[in-house]
Design an enzyme around this catalytic site. Structure first.
Site, PDB file in Angstrom:
ATOM      1  N   ASP A   1       0.825  -1.206   0.000  1.00  0.00           N
ATOM      2  CA  ASP A   1       0.000   0.000   0.000  1.00  0.00           C
ATOM      3  C   ASP A   1       0.858   1.255   0.000  1.00  0.00           C
ATOM      4  O   ASP A   1       0.491   2.276  -0.563  1.00  0.00           O
ATOM      5  CB  ASP A   1      -0.929   0.001   1.211  1.00  0.00           C
TER       6      ASP A   1
ATOM      7  N   ARG B   1       6.030   4.118   5.748  1.00  0.00           N
ATOM      8  CA  ARG B   1       5.657   4.149   7.164  1.00  0.00           C
ATOM      9  C   ARG B   1       5.675   2.728   7.756  1.00  0.00           C
ATOM     10  O   ARG B   1       6.110   1.778   7.122  1.00  0.00           O
ATOM     11  CB  ARG B   1       4.297   4.808   7.341  1.00  0.00           C
ATOM     12  N   ASP B   2       5.180   2.601   8.957  1.00  0.00           N
ATOM     13  CA  ASP B   2       5.159   1.306   9.634  1.00  0.00           C
ATOM     14  C   ASP B   2       3.955   0.482   9.154  1.00  0.00           C
ATOM     15  O   ASP B   2       3.058   0.153   9.909  1.00  0.00           O
ATOM     16  CB  ASP B   2       5.112   1.504  11.150  1.00  0.00           C
ATOM     17  N   GLU B   3       3.964   0.138   7.861  1.00  0.00           N
ATOM     18  CA  GLU B   3       2.864  -0.634   7.269  1.00  0.00           C
ATOM     19  C   GLU B   3       3.417  -1.461   6.118  1.00  0.00           C
ATOM     20  O   GLU B   3       3.757  -2.619   6.297  1.00  0.00           O
ATOM     21  CB  GLU B   3       1.741   0.307   6.812  1.00  0.00           C
TER      22      GLU B   3
ATOM     23  N   ASP C   1      -6.327  -2.285  -2.647  1.00  0.00           N
ATOM     24  CA  ASP C   1      -5.465  -1.462  -3.495  1.00  0.00           C
ATOM     25  C   ASP C   1      -5.031  -2.249  -4.729  1.00  0.00           C
ATOM     26  O   ASP C   1      -5.054  -1.749  -5.859  1.00  0.00           O
ATOM     27  CB  ASP C   1      -4.226  -1.011  -2.714  1.00  0.00           C
TER      28      ASP C   1
ATOM     29  N   TRP D   1     -12.174  -5.623  -1.238  1.00  0.00           N
ATOM     30  CA  TRP D   1     -10.826  -6.035  -0.866  1.00  0.00           C
ATOM     31  C   TRP D   1     -10.674  -7.544  -1.123  1.00  0.00           C
ATOM     32  O   TRP D   1      -9.801  -7.963  -1.875  1.00  0.00           O
ATOM     33  CB  TRP D   1     -10.560  -5.697   0.606  1.00  0.00           C
TER      34      TRP D   1
ATOM     35  N   GLU E   1      -1.969   9.096  -1.238  1.00  0.00           N
ATOM     36  CA  GLU E   1      -3.012   8.279  -0.610  1.00  0.00           C
ATOM     37  C   GLU E   1      -4.323   9.045  -0.488  1.00  0.00           C
ATOM     38  O   GLU E   1      -5.405   8.474  -0.629  1.00  0.00           O
ATOM     39  CB  GLU E   1      -2.537   7.842   0.774  1.00  0.00           C
TER      40      GLU E   1
ATOM     41  N   HIS F   1       1.226   6.025  -2.882  1.00  0.00           N
ATOM     42  CA  HIS F   1       0.149   5.087  -2.576  1.00  0.00           C
ATOM     43  C   HIS F   1      -0.683   4.955  -3.852  1.00  0.00           C
ATOM     44  O   HIS F   1      -1.462   5.832  -4.173  1.00  0.00           O
ATOM     45  CB  HIS F   1      -0.684   5.674  -1.428  1.00  0.00           C
TER      46      HIS F   1
END
Length: 915
Positions: free
Chosen positions: A489, A493-495, A502, A554, A765, A786
């Site tokens: 995605d 960052r922390d992801e 997506d 999703w 995003e 994103h």
């Protein structure tokens, strides 16, 4: 697909202009690939699929393959000896040149075979045999793994610890014929032989559902062996044991790193020897003190061990390893493409921010790391921090990284100029802050190393509007940055997780931009592997969110992405292999919907990040989640019925087609008024209902009118992740192309071009990630790389440029070329590199004349739409329409359509009333 295809096609176009050569020469064969890969080593397919292209460099227009012959042998020399062939297809009357299944005897593990193709064209001309290509199988039988998993003697695995190094020396006493190393790890690995990396692949073995599937890689190391040798490896935590998710989650797949390698040496005398991981290996930690994907790497060059991966190194103070009991029956050969460093970027400027921070601007939001050059004293250190943007005061901004430290630290050894690159981490960034640098840095101190899955670029799009061309640039850079072994995605960052929604909405745009067939083939295996027993598909794949899932749009990734791959590549096998996963998801939805065929009451993400307003009377856009869920339930069920028919499951085809009809009826009864108005009067709701064919014929014009009026009323889009990919296509499909172009060309928030006007180099995003006053959206979720909103790229290729798939002849076997003017554009140049070769669609307007250049690859046909044309005024290649081309000319919506075979064509004709 490889760049050499394009080279052959350029030669093709040059040669096609020589009339005599066109008449005399035969078609040739080029671009041989196996399972979408060029000469793959270590594949797991027992019956791989073979594809090739016809080189039209020596052929007439309207070239088709009439028959082919494939031959397979154990060596190049054996290909010409009939008695030595492993398989000869014989002459097969077929125009198929993509995904032809190998039909010879079953191959053994670790077997290399060579193959060639020759073809007969539709003029009965026989080509020469193609240049040989090869493929090589990996370890097909788990019982052939003789190596043992080994691990270091570490005891504390609570957080990131120094990376373990492994080594073993061994002799080679005979003449080597070939050598292959089969290697994997729990965690990430770098493998060395005699001091050299065995491959440029990064982040191996890749990210899969590690508890169910771990990939191993195969490398040809024949030329790297000497009389005395050393194998060495470094392991990193990676996705396996490092931080993952956003809740401080660590050790998700296990708390113990492990390494497995098996070097198989075949000698000239026919004997073999295996050098395998086991108790006789040694381990120690070294200079990599910490390495984490989110947090970065700490490297202390003072702790380097020069020569540790070469022979003659003193490892007397290294510890013995321990053998650990982990399974080998979950090891699988890779089906995707490796992550590699694909580009280097130099900074465009060095800034000193108002806070005094030394910041390099790389000029492009990228994914990868920095190669640092520095000189200083022993013990000096340099700290590199990474950010996507500067704040409105011009200072370094990292709040949107959340808990990710995204920091690399290098401690100098004090030995002249030192060069450093991290090993097991990556960052998403445009700006780099340099702290504690000894001396004064200049632009030569840093170089950006761009990494991503090494997909071949297949699509280009440019037009007369520089902002739209830049938008396409941003879409492709967003895909590069987020297609890093899985479709993430965001990369900063922390992801950095494989969010399914997506990936679903972007999949067709992705397939235009790059060759994603092997990439998605690999990832979809993990979609099926992590699918829950009740049929739910987790929100992210691989699933590290502890079995959450089942959200509409999703979870539908398990059906829509395989369908996209089928349309884009003609890949029927992916439908067959993913079918159980698809069916399980539809059955889950069926159970949730119940007898009334309405999926209501469950929690979903909905139209994620749709336009919101701060006005008191709220003019935002909220689409009812039950409506979205039921719409997708119908759409996926419809697709499942089609897919079942394609793969020959007649009973399921009838069952799910009938079910889709019932859902459609229920949808209309629940969500549609008798006058065609939806209960959620939003752009997303109408885009779903119209594009998914959920409405009865008599209500379609009324619903399209409601959609158009809503767009006119707002003057901008109001859609989120679900509605945005469908919006322009729906408008243009129903006669409102002017509104679709208005949305495309809009520069104010919310729009696709607003971020471009703000200097964006990737897709954001949020529509307003950075506001006009320079302030930012909420730091909790505000990525500047994103790709989801980049799904507009599909409409640029298919509508504006006019390169379309014919679902009845998928994979561009028959091409639909239908360009469209609008938005004030005066020219569009687009190309797509299909499995058959390059397709080109270039149009421009000069005065009142429309000029349209197309290229159609050999062994395909096309239907070309010429807007505003009539047959009597069209010139093709400087001559009037004649013969079969004129015979096929037929009117459509104020223009004509013609049917064409392969070749290069230029159409010119006057069009009145141009704006």
């Amino acid at each position: 697909m490889k760049k050499k295809y394009l080279i052959f096609s350029i030669v093709t176009m040059m040669c096609c202009s020589v009339a005599h050569f066109k008449l005399m020469a035969a078609v040739q064969v080029a671009g041989l690939v196996c399972e979408y890969l060029d000469n793959p080593v270590g594949i797991g397919a027992g019956q791989p699929r073979l594809s090739w292209q016809l080189s039209a460099a020596s052929s007439d227009e309207n070239v088709m393959q009439a028959a082919y012959e494939i031959r397979v042998a154990g060596s190049v020399s054996d290909l010409s000896k009939k008695s030595r062939l492993i398989w000869d297809s014989g002459k097969v009357d077929s125009d198929r040149s993509v995904d032809v299944v190998y039909g010879g005897p079953a191959l053994k593990s670790m077997q290399r075979v060579y193959w060639q193709v020759r073809v007969w064209d539709n003029r009965n001309k026989l080509s020469s045999w193609s240049e040989p290509a090869f493929w090589e199988t990996g370890i097909l039988d788990p019982g052939m793994w003789k190596a043992s998993w080994i691990s270091s003697l570490e005891t504390d695995t609570a957080w990131s610890k120094p990376c373990p190094y492994f080594r073993k020396e061994f002799p080679v006493r005979k003449t080597v014929k070939s050598a292959r190393v089969y290697v994997t790890s729990r965690g990430l690995y770098e493998l060395f032989l005699n001091g050299e990396k065995v491959s440029q692949d990064l982040f191996t073995p890749g990210w899969t559902s590690y508890n169910k599937r771990i990939q191993y890689q195969t490398y040809d190391v024949t030329g790297m062996l000497r009389s005395q040798n050393c194998l060495g490896a470094i392991l990193g935590d990676g996705w396996f044991r490092g931080n993952i998710g956003w809740a401080g989650q660590h050790n998700y797949y296990g708390d113990q790193l492990a390494f497995l390698a098996q070097l198989v040496i075949t000698y000239s005398d026919g004997s073999t020897e295996i050098i395998a991981t086991g108790k006789d290996w040694k381990s120690k930690t070294g200079a990599i003190l910490e390495s984490d994907i989110y947090n970065g790497e700490t490297y202390d060059a003072r702790m380097e061990m020069p020569g540790w991966n070469k022979t003659g190194f003193d490892d007397s103070n290294w510890a013995n390893v321990k053998e650990v009991s982990f399974p080998v029956n979950i090891l699988v050969a890779p089906q995707g493409v490796p992550v590699r460093a694909v580009q280097e970027i130099k900074p465009v400027k060095l800034l000193v921010t108002p806070k005094g921070e030394k910041v390099f601007d790389m000029g492009q939001n990228m994914v990868g790391w920095i190669r640092l050059k520095v000189q200083g004293k022993k013990g000096d250190r340099v700290v590199l921090k990474f950010a996507e943007v500067l704040d409105k005061e011009g200072n370094f901004y990292t709040a949107n990284l959340r808990s990710a430290k995204a920091t690399d630290t290098y401690i100098l050894k004090g030995d002249g100029e030192e060069v450093y690159e991290p090993h097991f981490t990556f960052h998403g960034f445009r700006f780099v802050e340099l702290d504690e640098f000894p001396g004064t840095p200049d632009l030569n101190a840093v170089t950006g190393i761009v990494i991503h899955s090494d997909m071949e670029q297949t699509g280009t799009f440019a037009c007369s509007d520089s902002l739209v061309t830049r938008l396409q640039h941003n879409i492709q850079w967003g895909q590069r940055g987020n297609f890093l072994d899985v479709p993430t995605d965001c990369p900063q960052r922390d992801e950095r997780l494989g969010w399914t929604g997506d990936a679903q909405v972007f999949s067709m745009t992705a397939a235009y931009n790059f060759d994603v067939a092997p990439f998605y083939t690999k990832w979809l295996k993990d979609v099926a592997a992590d699918q829950l027993p009740d049929g739910r598909v987790p929100h992210v794949i691989p699933d590290v969110l502890k079995k959450s899932g089942g959200s509409t749009a999703w979870a539908d990734v398990c059906i829509i992405v395989p369908w996209t791959m089928y349309l884009s590549y003609g890949d029927k096998r992916i439908l067959e292999e993913q079918y159980p996963s698809m069916k399980a998801w539809v059955e889950y939805m069926k159970g949730r919907a119940g007898d009334d065929n309405l999926w209501t009451g469950d929690d979903h993400f909905g139209d994620w990040l749709a336009f919101a307003s701060t006005r008191s009377d709220y003019t935002g856009a909220t689409t009812e989640k039950d409506l979205i869920a039921t719409a997708y339930y119908c759409y996926s069920t419809t697709l499942l019925g089609k897919i079942a028919g394609i793969i020959g499951n007649k009973a399921d085809a009838e069952q799910y087609s009938a079910l889709a009809g019932k859902i459609k009826k229920a949808f209309n009864a629940e969500f549609v008024t008798p006058n065609g108005r939806l209960v959620s009067h939003t752009q997303t709701a109408y885009a779903l209902a119209l594009s998914f064919n959920l409405l009865p014929d008599e209500l379609i014009p009324k619903a399209a009118g409601y959609l158009a009026n809503d767009v006119k009323s707002f003057g901008h889009l109001t859609t989120g992740f679900v509605g945005t990919p469908l919006l322009c296509k729906t408008l243009s499909d129903h006669g409102y192309a002017d509104l679709a172009f208005m949305l495309l060309m809009r520069k104010a928030y919310p729009s696709w071009l607003y971020p471009v006007t703000q200097g964006a180099t990737t897709i954001w995003e949020r529509w307003d990630g950075q506001k006009p006053d320079g302030s930012f959206q909420d730091v909790g979720m505000n990525s500047f790389n994103h790709y989801a909103y980049g799904a507009i790229g599909e409409w640029l290729y298919t509508y504006v440029a006019g390169i379309n798939i014919d679902p009845a002849n998928p994979g561009y076997k028959h091409i639909l070329l239908s360009p469209h003017e609008g938005g004030g554009l005066t020219y569009v140049n687009a190309e797509f590199l299909s499995m058959y070769g390059p397709i080109r669609s270039d149009w421009k307007q000069e005065g009142n004349e429309f000029i349209y250049d197309v290229v159609i690859p050999a062994n395909t046909t096309a239907t070309v739409s010429l807007p505003g044309a009539d047959a009597g005024s069209v010139m093709v290649n400087a001559a009037a329409l004649t013969g079969k081309m004129k015979e096929t000319a037929r009117p459509y919506d104020g223009g004509i359509k013609v049917d064409l075979g392969s070749g290069k064509y230029q159409f010119r004709y006057p069009v009145s009333g141009k704006k």
